[in-house]
Design a protein around this motif. Structure first.
Motif, PDB file in Angstrom:
ATOM      1  N   HIS A  63      -9.372   1.303   5.254  1.00  0.00           N
ATOM      2  CA  HIS A  63      -8.812   2.378   6.077  1.00  0.00           C
ATOM      3  C   HIS A  63      -9.678   2.468   7.336  1.00  0.00           C
ATOM      4  O   HIS A  63     -10.877   2.680   7.256  1.00  0.00           O
ATOM      5  CB  HIS A  63      -8.857   3.699   5.303  1.00  0.00           C
ATOM      6  CG  HIS A  63      -8.479   4.895   6.124  1.00  0.00           C
ATOM      7  ND1 HIS A  63      -7.236   5.492   6.047  1.00  0.00           N
ATOM      8  CD2 HIS A  63      -9.182   5.622   7.038  1.00  0.00           C
ATOM      9  CE1 HIS A  63      -7.187   6.529   6.870  1.00  0.00           C
ATOM     10  NE2 HIS A  63      -8.356   6.639   7.490  1.00  0.00           N
ATOM     11  N   GLU A 114       3.708  -2.617   4.326  1.00  0.00           N
ATOM     12  CA  GLU A 114       3.424  -1.494   3.433  1.00  0.00           C
ATOM     13  C   GLU A 114       4.168  -0.255   3.916  1.00  0.00           C
ATOM     14  O   GLU A 114       4.714  -0.231   5.025  1.00  0.00           O
ATOM     15  CB  GLU A 114       1.924  -1.200   3.410  1.00  0.00           C
ATOM     16  CG  GLU A 114       1.390  -0.731   4.766  1.00  0.00           C
ATOM     17  CD  GLU A 114      -0.058  -0.257   4.677  1.00  0.00           C
ATOM     18  OE1 GLU A 114      -0.257   0.972   4.616  1.00  0.00           O
ATOM     19  OE2 GLU A 114      -0.961  -1.110   4.705  1.00  0.00           O
ATOM     20  N   GLU A 133      -8.510   2.678  -1.000  1.00  0.00           N
ATOM     21  CA  GLU A 133      -8.828   2.364   0.373  1.00  0.00           C
ATOM     22  C   GLU A 133     -10.181   2.941   0.754  1.00  0.00           C
ATOM     23  O   GLU A 133     -10.466   4.092   0.485  1.00  0.00           O
ATOM     24  CB  GLU A 133      -7.749   2.888   1.323  1.00  0.00           C
ATOM     25  CG  GLU A 133      -7.485   4.394   1.227  1.00  0.00           C
ATOM     26  CD  GLU A 133      -6.293   4.838   2.055  1.00  0.00           C
ATOM     27  OE1 GLU A 133      -6.410   4.838   3.307  1.00  0.00           O
ATOM     28  OE2 GLU A 133      -5.253   5.156   1.443  1.00  0.00           O
ATOM     29  N   ASP A 144       2.496   3.067   3.057  1.00  0.00           N
ATOM     30  CA  ASP A 144       1.520   4.165   3.049  1.00  0.00           C
ATOM     31  C   ASP A 144       2.227   5.470   2.705  1.00  0.00           C
ATOM     32  O   ASP A 144       1.842   6.545   3.158  1.00  0.00           O
ATOM     33  CB  ASP A 144       0.779   4.284   4.386  1.00  0.00           C
ATOM     34  CG  ASP A 144      -0.504   5.112   4.274  1.00  0.00           C
ATOM     35  OD1 ASP A 144      -1.022   5.251   3.147  1.00  0.00           O
ATOM     36  OD2 ASP A 144      -0.978   5.634   5.306  1.00  0.00           O
ATOM     37  N   HIS A 204      -5.434  -2.028   5.997  1.00  0.00           N
ATOM     38  CA  HIS A 204      -4.182  -1.350   5.659  1.00  0.00           C
ATOM     39  C   HIS A 204      -3.719  -0.501   6.854  1.00  0.00           C
ATOM     40  O   HIS A 204      -4.518   0.020   7.620  1.00  0.00           O
ATOM     41  CB  HIS A 204      -4.374  -0.508   4.394  1.00  0.00           C
ATOM     42  CG  HIS A 204      -4.241   0.958   4.575  1.00  0.00           C
ATOM     43  ND1 HIS A 204      -3.021   1.585   4.662  1.00  0.00           N
ATOM     44  CD2 HIS A 204      -5.168   1.945   4.671  1.00  0.00           C
ATOM     45  CE1 HIS A 204      -3.214   2.893   4.806  1.00  0.00           C
ATOM     46  NE2 HIS A 204      -4.502   3.142   4.825  1.00  0.00           N
ATOM     47  N   SER A 205      -2.395  -0.420   7.010  1.00  0.00           N
ATOM     48  CA  SER A 205      -1.781   0.312   8.124  1.00  0.00           C
ATOM     49  C   SER A 205      -2.544   0.029   9.422  1.00  0.00           C
ATOM     50  O   SER A 205      -3.037   0.948  10.080  1.00  0.00           O
ATOM     51  CB  SER A 205      -1.745   1.822   7.836  1.00  0.00           C
ATOM     52  OG  SER A 205      -0.937   2.487   8.785  1.00  0.00           O
ATOM     53  N   SER A 237       2.512  -0.793   8.595  1.00  0.00           N
ATOM     54  CA  SER A 237       3.310   0.274   7.990  1.00  0.00           C
ATOM     55  C   SER A 237       4.453   0.655   8.927  1.00  0.00           C
ATOM     56  O   SER A 237       4.714  -0.025   9.928  1.00  0.00           O
ATOM     57  CB  SER A 237       2.422   1.485   7.708  1.00  0.00           C
ATOM     58  OG  SER A 237       1.921   2.013   8.932  1.00  0.00           O
ATOM     59  N   HIS A 265       0.853  -1.196   0.000  1.00  0.00           N
ATOM     60  CA  HIS A 265       0.000   0.000   0.000  1.00  0.00           C
ATOM     61  C   HIS A 265       0.879   1.233   0.000  1.00  0.00           C
ATOM     62  O   HIS A 265       1.560   1.526   0.992  1.00  0.00           O
ATOM     63  CB  HIS A 265      -0.902   0.003   1.249  1.00  0.00           C
ATOM     64  CG  HIS A 265      -1.906   1.109   1.288  1.00  0.00           C
ATOM     65  ND1 HIS A 265      -3.267   0.876   1.237  1.00  0.00           N
ATOM     66  CD2 HIS A 265      -1.771   2.449   1.381  1.00  0.00           C
ATOM     67  CE1 HIS A 265      -3.925   2.026   1.309  1.00  0.00           C
ATOM     68  NE2 HIS A 265      -3.018   3.001   1.390  1.00  0.00           N
ATOM     69  N   THR A 266       0.853   1.962  -1.116  1.00  0.00           N
ATOM     70  CA  THR A 266       1.604   3.195  -1.224  1.00  0.00           C
ATOM     71  C   THR A 266       0.819   4.168  -2.090  1.00  0.00           C
ATOM     72  O   THR A 266      -0.188   3.805  -2.695  1.00  0.00           O
ATOM     73  CB  THR A 266       3.012   2.941  -1.812  1.00  0.00           C
ATOM     74  OG1 THR A 266       3.804   4.112  -1.685  1.00  0.00           O
ATOM     75  CG2 THR A 266       2.941   2.525  -3.272  1.00  0.00           C
ATOM     76  N   HIS A 267       1.283   5.404  -2.140  1.00  0.00           N
ATOM     77  CA  HIS A 267       0.636   6.436  -2.959  1.00  0.00           C
ATOM     78  C   HIS A 267       1.726   7.106  -3.793  1.00  0.00           C
ATOM     79  O   HIS A 267       2.290   8.127  -3.382  1.00  0.00           O
ATOM     80  CB  HIS A 267      -0.065   7.468  -2.070  1.00  0.00           C
ATOM     81  CG  HIS A 267      -1.119   6.901  -1.176  1.00  0.00           C
ATOM     82  ND1 HIS A 267      -2.446   6.797  -1.547  1.00  0.00           N
ATOM     83  CD2 HIS A 267      -1.042   6.391   0.082  1.00  0.00           C
ATOM     84  CE1 HIS A 267      -3.148   6.266  -0.549  1.00  0.00           C
ATOM     85  NE2 HIS A 267      -2.314   6.008   0.450  1.00  0.00           N
TER      86      HIS A 267
END
Length: 258
Positions: A131, A203, A95, A205, A155-156, A177, A7-9
């Motif tokens: 999320h 991840e 998310e 994030d 996630h996270s 994360s 999970h990244t942006h």
């Protein structure tokens, strides 16, 4: 060994075009992070993520409307998101979920959007990427009420040991994360200890939550290697063994085939 940033942006990390994406993924690969899932949080980011996933074979996408953006979530947005989510390079609906920390969107609007995303995940047969910020009970309740998709990823993950056990018992996958590397995150580190390795992901994030020893600096997918190493130390396993396990989990969950 190679692992995956689950999970990244990339766009928020500063990537604007295919050259930027390749540079970021080259840095990641040199640190042992061979692939990444770039995640959208609004409509523009969803369009970008899908396009970016076609620029580099090391990049996949996940699309949804972030809970803090759900104040105005009409039929047009839902129709476009459903179309984007069906793209073959999109490996998850996310998310989505609930965020009670910020007050950008009313709770009822967030919950309605969350229910819609759950339905989309089930219709497409793609994992649901959640999320969850300060909303554990409502997230779990709505998953129960709607019927959770076959695969759910938190996630996270930000819960404590009790929350982790409840998620594990439900068959959910927990992604950690950089916060798990913080020495003042005792409850989260304890939670990471009770998650079966086969239900654990790593991840960034990025660009948020940069792991120790780079806390406070910009984050990128290569930093997932530091979180992976910390989790391996925490769990008492060799980092190469954990990389193999989490990569197998990524392939099982998202069908990446990497």
């Amino acid at each position: 060994m190679s692992a995956v940033d689950a999970h990244t942006h990339l766009e928020a990390c500063g990537a604007k075009d295919s050259a930027d994406v390749r540079s970021m993924m080259d840095r990641a690969e040199s640190a042992g992070i061979g692939h990444a899932i770039t995640v959208a949080d609004d409509m523009a980011a969803a369009r970008w993520a899908v396009e970016a996933s076609t620029w580099d074979d090391r990049v996949f996408a996940a699309v949804a409307l972030h809970p803090t953006r759900t104040k105005d979530f009409g039929d047009a947005e839902r129709e476009e998101l459903a179309e984007l989510a069906a793209h073959p390079r999109v490996v998850a609906v996310g998310e989505t979920g609930l965020d009670y920390y910020w007050d950008y969107a009313p709770h009822d609007a967030q919950q309605d959007a969350f229910r819609w995303h759950i339905g989309l995940s089930k219709r497409l047969g793609k994992p649901l990427m959640i999320h969850d910020r300060d909303a554990h009970e409502d997230v779990l309740r709505i998953l129960d009420e709607e019927g959770a998709p076959d695969t759910v990823v938190f996630h996270s993950f930000s819960g404590d040991v009790d929350m982790a056990r409840r998620c594990v018992d439900a068959g959910y996958v927990l992604s950690f994360s950089g916060t798990v590397t913080f020495r003042n995150a005792g409850a989260l580190r304890e939670a990471a200890m009770v998650v079966p390795l086969q239900q654990l992901l790593v991840e960034t994030d990025a660009p948020f939550l940069t792991p120790h020893p780079f806390r406070g600096r910009p984050n990128e997918p290569y930093c997932a290697a530091y979180t992976l190493r910390e989790l391996a130390d925490l769990r008492g396993v060799h980092v190469g063994e954990l990389a193999t396990i989490v990569t197998a989990t990524v392939n099982r969950v998202f069908g990446l085939g990497v």
